[in-house]
Write a protein that holds these residues in place. Structure first.
Motif, PDB file in Angstrom:
ATOM      1  N   CYS A  80     -18.121 -42.914  -8.751  1.00  0.00           N
ATOM      2  CA  CYS A  80     -17.059 -42.075  -8.189  1.00  0.00           C
ATOM      3  C   CYS A  80     -16.424 -42.786  -7.011  1.00  0.00           C
ATOM      4  O   CYS A  80     -17.103 -43.112  -6.025  1.00  0.00           O
ATOM      5  N   THR A  91     -15.893 -28.577  -8.563  1.00  0.00           N
ATOM      6  CA  THR A  91     -16.390 -29.468  -7.521  1.00  0.00           C
ATOM      7  C   THR A  91     -17.801 -29.078  -7.107  1.00  0.00           C
ATOM      8  O   THR A  91     -18.289 -27.988  -7.416  1.00  0.00           O
ATOM      9  N   SER A  92     -18.442 -29.972  -6.395  1.00  0.00           N
ATOM     10  CA  SER A  92     -19.797 -29.688  -5.912  1.00  0.00           C
ATOM     11  C   SER A  92     -19.806 -28.563  -4.888  1.00  0.00           C
ATOM     12  O   SER A  92     -20.864 -28.014  -4.588  1.00  0.00           O
ATOM     13  N   ASP A 131     -12.051 -33.429 -14.515  1.00  0.00           N
ATOM     14  CA  ASP A 131     -12.858 -34.620 -14.762  1.00  0.00           C
ATOM     15  C   ASP A 131     -12.073 -35.522 -15.721  1.00  0.00           C
ATOM     16  O   ASP A 131     -12.219 -35.448 -16.946  1.00  0.00           O
ATOM     17  N   ARG A 178     -16.857 -33.866  -9.906  1.00  0.00           N
ATOM     18  CA  ARG A 178     -17.468 -33.117  -8.803  1.00  0.00           C
ATOM     19  C   ARG A 178     -16.640 -33.212  -7.524  1.00  0.00           C
ATOM     20  O   ARG A 178     -16.893 -32.472  -6.573  1.00  0.00           O
ATOM     21  N   CYS A 179     -15.672 -34.148  -7.522  1.00  0.00           N
ATOM     22  CA  CYS A 179     -14.916 -34.416  -6.292  1.00  0.00           C
ATOM     23  C   CYS A 179     -13.407 -34.234  -6.435  1.00  0.00           C
ATOM     24  O   CYS A 179     -12.712 -34.058  -5.428  1.00  0.00           O
ATOM     25  N   TYR A 180     -12.891 -34.298  -7.678  1.00  0.00           N
ATOM     26  CA  TYR A 180     -11.450 -34.279  -7.885  1.00  0.00           C
ATOM     27  C   TYR A 180     -10.941 -32.842  -7.901  1.00  0.00           C
ATOM     28  O   TYR A 180     -10.668 -32.259  -8.930  1.00  0.00           O
ATOM     29  N   GLU A 181     -10.814 -32.272  -6.717  1.00  0.00           N
ATOM     30  CA  GLU A 181     -10.360 -30.890  -6.556  1.00  0.00           C
ATOM     31  C   GLU A 181      -8.865 -30.782  -6.808  1.00  0.00           C
ATOM     32  O   GLU A 181      -8.077 -31.615  -6.352  1.00  0.00           O
ATOM     33  N   ALA A 208     -11.638 -28.144 -10.504  1.00  0.00           N
ATOM     34  CA  ALA A 208     -11.536 -29.600 -10.512  1.00  0.00           C
ATOM     35  C   ALA A 208     -11.183 -30.076 -11.911  1.00  0.00           C
ATOM     36  O   ALA A 208     -11.223 -29.317 -12.881  1.00  0.00           O
TER      37      ALA A 208
END
Length: 237
Positions: A202, A172-173, A180, A149-152, A178
């Motif tokens: 995370c 990503t959120s 995973d 959700r964060c690793y763009e 992104a």
């Protein structure tokens, strides 16, 4: 169950193997993390598990090396322990730290799995090396990392990763491409018939852990360490 004893936030013993995952209370980054007594945090981790610490020069590949306290640090992304009194240590700050143990024999490994290493199949390479040394009842613990959700990443990078490892595809959120890495690592281990315990978490979202994406050059390193005790046969009789 794991204890919360310092310096590990997660610690466990499985058969002849003891291991633990650290957090930002220690800094495993080379040249930092000095304690008031003059002992490095790496030294503290090794002493806590009861052996001599061995690290590697992590290169984001799929090379597997044997943890040898008498040799120079290997250019590798996985270290295997197959002798007593040796503590193998992996350092991360968004990449995936993994511990793989044989549940009945004194053989184990720590693995550094970033995007490139995951795509290069470092997990399979490590499992293959463990099997060659006689391991057969493998269980892996997968630690905190930058989540999907964060690793763009750029769209082209995300598509290239998904073409090799579909499980790595993520968004990503906030709706951008992104990767995973953690989900892909878990999938790769399961494909290799390794039991998996995913500790989750995370690093970008959780300030208990170091994160290069969140902290930049000021980030330290946390990680995992594994130790095999003496007194157990390395091969079945």
């Amino acid at each position: 169950m794991a204890s919360q004893s310092d310096p590990f936030w997660f610690r466990q013993t499985v058969g002849p193997i003891s291991f633990g995952f650290t957090d930002a209370r220690t800094n495993l980054k080379p040249g930092t993390g000095r304690l008031a007594q003059g002992e490095s945090d790496l030294g503290l981790i090794a002493r806590e598990l009861g052996g001599v610490g061995v690290t590697m020069n992590q290169v984001h590949g799929a090379t597997v090396a044997l943890a040898d306290p008498d040799a120079s640090a290997a250019e590798a992304d996985a270290l295997i322990v197959d002798r007593p009194q040796v503590v193998a240590i992996v350092r991360v700050a968004d990449c995936v730290p993994v511990v793989i143990v044989d549940r009945t024999r004194p053989i184990a490994a720590v693995v550094h799995a970033g995007r490139a290493g995951m795509l290069a199949q470092v997990m399979q390479a490590t499992v293959d090396q463990l099997h060659e040394r006689g391991a057969d009842r493998l269980h892996a613990w997968v630690g905190p990392r930058a989540c999907g959700r964060c690793y763009e990443v750029p769209k082209e990078m995300a598509e290239a990763a998904a073409a090799i490892e579909p499980t790595a595809q993520s968004v990503t959120s906030w709706g951008t491409p992104a990767i995973d890495v953690g989900a892909a690592v878990v999938q790769q281990l399961e494909r290799a018939a390794v039991a998996v315990t995913d500790l989750g978490g995370c690093t970008i979202e959780d300030e208990r852990f170091w994160s290069f994406r969140r902290q930049g050059d000021s980030s330290g390193r946390f990680g995992a360490a594994v130790f095999a005790s003496a007194g157990f046969p390395s091969r079945p009789p």
